[in-house]
Design an enzyme around this catalytic site. Structure first.
Site, short mmCIF file in Angstrom:
data_model
loop_
_atom_site.label_atom_id
_atom_site.label_comp_id
_atom_site.label_asym_id
_atom_site.label_seq_id
_atom_site.Cartn_x
_atom_site.Cartn_y
_atom_site.Cartn_z
N ASP A 138 0.83 -1.21 0.00
CA ASP A 138 0.00 0.00 0.00
C ASP A 138 0.86 1.26 0.00
O ASP A 138 1.98 1.26 0.51
CB ASP A 138 -0.92 -0.03 1.24
N TRP B 295 2.87 7.97 -2.57
CA TRP B 295 4.26 8.11 -3.00
C TRP B 295 4.33 9.08 -4.19
O TRP B 295 5.19 9.95 -4.24
CB TRP B 295 4.82 6.74 -3.40
N HIS C 209 2.25 3.54 -8.98
CA HIS C 209 2.04 2.11 -9.26
C HIS C 209 3.20 1.55 -10.08
O HIS C 209 3.63 0.42 -9.88
CB HIS C 209 0.72 1.90 -10.01
N GLU D 120 -12.45 -4.42 -4.15
CA GLU D 120 -12.97 -3.07 -3.90
C GLU D 120 -12.24 -2.02 -4.76
O GLU D 120 -12.70 -0.89 -4.89
CB GLU D 120 -12.82 -2.69 -2.43
N LEU E 251 10.56 -20.24 -5.19
CA LEU E 251 9.51 -19.40 -4.58
C LEU E 251 8.20 -19.47 -5.35
O LEU E 251 8.20 -19.39 -6.58
CB LEU E 251 10.00 -17.95 -4.55
C1 IPE Z 1 -5.47 -2.67 -0.18
O1 IPE Z 1 -5.14 -1.33 -0.28
C2 IPE Z 1 -5.44 -3.32 -1.53
C3 IPE Z 1 -4.14 -3.47 -2.15
C4 IPE Z 1 -2.99 -3.14 -1.63
C5 IPE Z 1 -4.15 -4.09 -3.45
P1 IPE Z 1 -6.25 -0.19 -0.42
O2 IPE Z 1 -5.52 1.07 -0.58
O3 IPE Z 1 -7.22 -0.55 -1.47
O4 IPE Z 1 -6.98 -0.28 0.99
P2 IPE Z 1 -7.86 0.81 1.76
O5 IPE Z 1 -8.89 1.31 0.80
O6 IPE Z 1 -6.94 1.89 2.20
O7 IPE Z 1 -8.43 0.07 2.92
C1 IPE Z 2 -1.61 0.29 -3.27
O1 IPE Z 2 -1.38 1.64 -3.34
C2 IPE Z 2 -1.86 -0.33 -4.63
C3 IPE Z 2 -3.24 -0.71 -4.88
C4 IPE Z 2 -4.23 -0.65 -4.04
C5 IPE Z 2 -3.54 -1.18 -6.21
P1 IPE Z 2 -2.58 2.68 -3.32
O2 IPE Z 2 -2.96 2.99 -4.72
O3 IPE Z 2 -3.69 2.23 -2.46
O4 IPE Z 2 -1.87 3.95 -2.68
P2 IPE Z 2 -2.48 4.94 -1.63
O5 IPE Z 2 -2.95 4.12 -0.47
O6 IPE Z 2 -3.59 5.65 -2.30
O7 IPE Z 2 -1.35 5.83 -1.27
MG MG Z 3 -4.10 2.43 -0.51
#
Ligand code: IPE
Ligand code: IPE
Ligand code: MG
Length: 255
Positions: A35, A40, A52, A82, A146
């Site tokens: 996450d 970032w 990403h 989600e 792995l």
């Molecule tokens: C969880 O992160 C899903 C992934 C890392 C793929 P999210 O960014 O979607 O989670 P929430 O919305 O902060 O709970």
């Molecule tokens: C995690 O990073 C990757 C996915 C959920 C696909 P986020 O996109 O949720 O990054 P933040 O949480 O918005 O910083």
């Molecule tokens: Mg996130």
């Protein structure tokens, strides 16, 4: 909205190095909620998808490190059920990422003896994403190192409902009775039926929640949280999480 195109990062990474004193009591299965990619990028005034892309480069580092450390399974949360709620250009980019990742990195995964698997509803992904994943699975099917288990279009609640429906059908078919349903019955219907539960579950970016990830399987996982955003979570900190895990006393309800 136009899809923001970012070139694949072809810069030569410095070799991933791991500490040699870490070999005892390595967690067999590590699961990571990767996450913080969006934050970032935002911190740098870049579009979220730049985060990403950078996050994908970090996947390469952590996969290498896990393989060198002889971790057996690395489950990476790449896209949740989600995450479809996000703006369409971001979703499109996230669906494109596995294709780019595998296009550039599959030969290395094959060479490094990594086996690619996925958990989640793969049939709902765009056709070209499914194709890239299927190809990676086929090309790495005989590898014995792995297991890189990518959670894509994965949601733990959906996984449980789907399993419960299968169990109900099997009961209706008379394969077994309701009284015979055990924890093992459910475990064997989950996407993770062939895997042991995660020993260590890591979440980056400072959020202290599971966000619908491996809710059943993580019942006794050791949890490790860090403020570091996923693109900045490098091998040193991965090792720090493992060292911390090695100090923990797992009791499973005993004394
Ligand atoms: C969880 O992160 C899903 C992934 C890392 C793929 P999210 O960014 O979607 O989670 P929430 O919305 O902060 O709970
Ligand atoms: C995690 O990073 C990757 C996915 C959920 C696909 P986020 O996109 O949720 O990054 P933040 O949480 O918005 O910083
Ligand atoms: Mg996130």
């Amino acid at each position: 909205m136009r899809l923001f195109k970012l070139p694949f990062n072809n810069k030569k990474e410095k070799n991933v190095e791991i500490s040699t004193d870490l070999s005892e009591n390595i967690p067999k299965h590590i699961a990571i909620i990767m996450d913080g990619n969006g934050r970032w990028a935002q911190k740098r005034g870049l579009p979220r998808i730049a985060g990403h892309r950078e996050g994908m480069d970090n996947v390469k580092r952590i996969v290498k490190a896990a393989n060198l450390l002889q971790v057996e399974v690395l489950t990476l949360y790449a896209f949740s059920t989600e995450n479809w709620k996000r703006p369409s250009n971001e979703v499109e980019y996230l669906m494109r990422l596995p294709i780019d990742f595998l296009q550039h990195y599959l030969p290395e995964l094959v060479e490094e003896n990594v086996r690619v698997q996925t958990i989640g509803e793969a049939q709902d992904l765009p056709a070209n994403t499914q194709k890239a994943i299927l190809n990676a699975k086929q090309q790495t099917a005989d590898n014995t190192g792995l297991i890189l288990n990518i959670a894509i279009n994965y949601g733990s609640r959906f996984e449980m409902i789907r399993s419960i429906k299968e169990i109900c059908e099997e009961v209706q078919e008379g394969k077994y009775g309701i009284d015979e349903i055990t924890e093992n019955t459910l475990s064997h219907h989950l996407y993770t039926s062939q895997l042991e539960d995660p020993d260590l579950l890591i979440r980056t970016s400072g959020e202290l929640r599971l966000s619908n990830f491996l809710l059943w399987q993580a019942a006794y996982s050791e949890l490790w949280f860090t403020e570091t955003l996923w693109p900045d979570f490098h091998t040193e900190e991965f090792e720090e999480a493992i060292r911390d895990y090695q100090k923990r006393k797992r009791r499973y309800g005993g004394i």
